[in-house]
Design a protein around this motif. Structure first.
Motif, mmCIF file in Angstrom:
data_model
loop_
_atom_site.group_PDB
_atom_site.id
_atom_site.type_symbol
_atom_site.label_atom_id
_atom_site.label_comp_id
_atom_site.label_asym_id
_atom_site.label_seq_id
_atom_site.Cartn_x
_atom_site.Cartn_y
_atom_site.Cartn_z
ATOM 1 N N SER A 28 2.356 8.198 1.209
ATOM 2 C CA SER A 28 1.937 7.217 2.562
ATOM 3 C C SER A 28 1.222 6.041 2.008
ATOM 4 O O SER A 28 0.152 6.273 1.296
ATOM 5 C CB SER A 28 1.353 7.860 3.424
ATOM 6 N N TYR A 29 1.932 4.640 2.108
ATOM 7 C CA TYR A 29 1.158 3.694 1.563
ATOM 8 C C TYR A 29 0.967 2.668 2.448
ATOM 9 O O TYR A 29 1.638 2.522 3.491
ATOM 10 C CB TYR A 29 2.076 3.233 0.536
ATOM 11 N N CYS A 30 0.059 1.527 2.374
ATOM 12 C CA CYS A 30 -0.334 0.608 3.013
ATOM 13 C C CYS A 30 0.815 -0.707 2.744
ATOM 14 O O CYS A 30 0.547 -1.267 1.605
ATOM 15 C CB CYS A 30 -1.661 -0.066 2.844
ATOM 16 N N PRO A 31 1.588 -0.929 3.690
ATOM 17 C CA PRO A 31 2.716 -1.968 3.232
ATOM 18 C C PRO A 31 1.859 -3.511 3.211
ATOM 19 O O PRO A 31 2.128 -4.400 2.428
ATOM 20 C CB PRO A 31 3.909 -1.995 4.351
ATOM 21 N N LYS A 32 1.020 -3.781 4.191
ATOM 22 C CA LYS A 32 -0.228 -4.816 4.055
ATOM 23 C C LYS A 32 -0.481 -5.186 2.722
ATOM 24 O O LYS A 32 -0.940 -6.236 2.506
ATOM 25 C CB LYS A 32 -0.764 -4.838 5.412
ATOM 26 N N CYS A 33 -0.904 -4.045 2.141
ATOM 27 C CA CYS A 33 -1.656 -4.229 1.033
ATOM 28 C C CYS A 33 -0.809 -4.396 -0.329
ATOM 29 O O CYS A 33 -1.317 -4.630 -1.545
ATOM 30 C CB CYS A 33 -2.462 -3.058 0.451
ATOM 31 N N GLY A 34 0.758 -4.411 -0.048
ATOM 32 C CA GLY A 34 1.417 -4.395 -1.270
ATOM 33 C C GLY A 34 1.492 -3.248 -2.220
ATOM 34 O O GLY A 34 1.787 -3.471 -3.173
ATOM 35 N N TRP A 35 1.504 -2.145 -1.717
ATOM 36 C CA TRP A 35 1.416 -0.819 -2.308
ATOM 37 C C TRP A 35 2.748 -0.188 -2.737
ATOM 38 O O TRP A 35 2.651 1.100 -2.990
ATOM 39 C CB TRP A 35 0.314 0.088 -1.980
ATOM 40 N N LEU A 36 3.834 -0.684 -2.121
ATOM 41 C CA LEU A 36 4.999 -0.081 -2.231
ATOM 42 C C LEU A 36 5.540 -0.096 -3.606
ATOM 43 O O LEU A 36 5.902 1.214 -3.942
ATOM 44 C CB LEU A 36 6.217 -0.955 -1.481
ATOM 45 N N LEU A 37 5.330 -1.034 -4.603
ATOM 46 C CA LEU A 37 5.703 -0.643 -5.873
ATOM 47 C C LEU A 37 4.873 0.450 -6.702
ATOM 48 O O LEU A 37 5.692 1.142 -7.293
ATOM 49 C CB LEU A 37 5.559 -1.971 -6.680
ATOM 50 N N ARG A 38 3.761 0.487 -6.057
ATOM 51 C CA ARG A 38 2.905 1.710 -6.672
ATOM 52 C C ARG A 38 3.243 2.950 -6.478
ATOM 53 O O ARG A 38 3.692 3.581 -7.116
ATOM 54 C CB ARG A 38 1.459 1.528 -6.382
ATOM 55 N N ALA A 39 3.704 2.974 -5.145
ATOM 56 C CA ALA A 39 4.308 4.245 -4.458
ATOM 57 C C ALA A 39 5.716 4.538 -5.174
ATOM 58 O O ALA A 39 5.954 5.732 -5.460
ATOM 59 C CB ALA A 39 4.361 3.988 -2.740
ATOM 60 N N ALA A 40 6.598 3.727 -5.371
ATOM 61 C CA ALA A 40 7.552 3.958 -5.899
ATOM 62 C C ALA A 40 7.736 4.431 -7.355
ATOM 63 O O ALA A 40 8.396 5.338 -7.708
ATOM 64 C CB ALA A 40 8.824 2.621 -5.917
#
Length: 101
Positions: free
Chosen positions: A8-20
């Motif tokens: 579960s990641y914060c999309p507003k922080c731009g953490w999608l790539l880290r999660a992926a």
């Protein structure tokens, strides 16, 4: 039934790539041990949690940092396949090596 991981990641922080990236590393290492990994945008700003079958195994806010991938693999391994070798991720620094000046 194999366990599932949710990142579960914060999309507003731009953490999608880290999660992926973390999902890819875990799926590569534990392809035989996991049922799957879900990436879920968090409703809470600044949130970054990793859950294993609903149990939080890492929380960025609680720890005050993101997990190192080596650390995350060890946490997952200890829960899903304790006998699994992680190769170089299991090695500890060689205490017998001479100290560097």
């Amino acid at each position: 039934m194999k366990p599932d991981i949710t990142i579960s990641y914060c999309p507003k922080c731009g953490w999608l790539l880290r999660a992926a990236y973390m999902a890819q590393e875990l799926l590569t290492t534990f392809e035989e041990d996991l049922g799957g990994i879900t990436l879920r945008p968090a409703a809470i700003n600044g949130s970054y949690q990793i859950l294993l079958d609903g149990e939080v195994i890492f929380d960025r806010k609680r720890e005050g940092r993101f997990p190192e991938i080596k650390e995350l693999k060890q946490i997952v391994r200890d829960r899903v396949n304790p006998g699994k070798s992680l190769g170089h991720a299991d090695r500890k620094p060689d205490d017998s090596a001479p100290a560097q000046p």
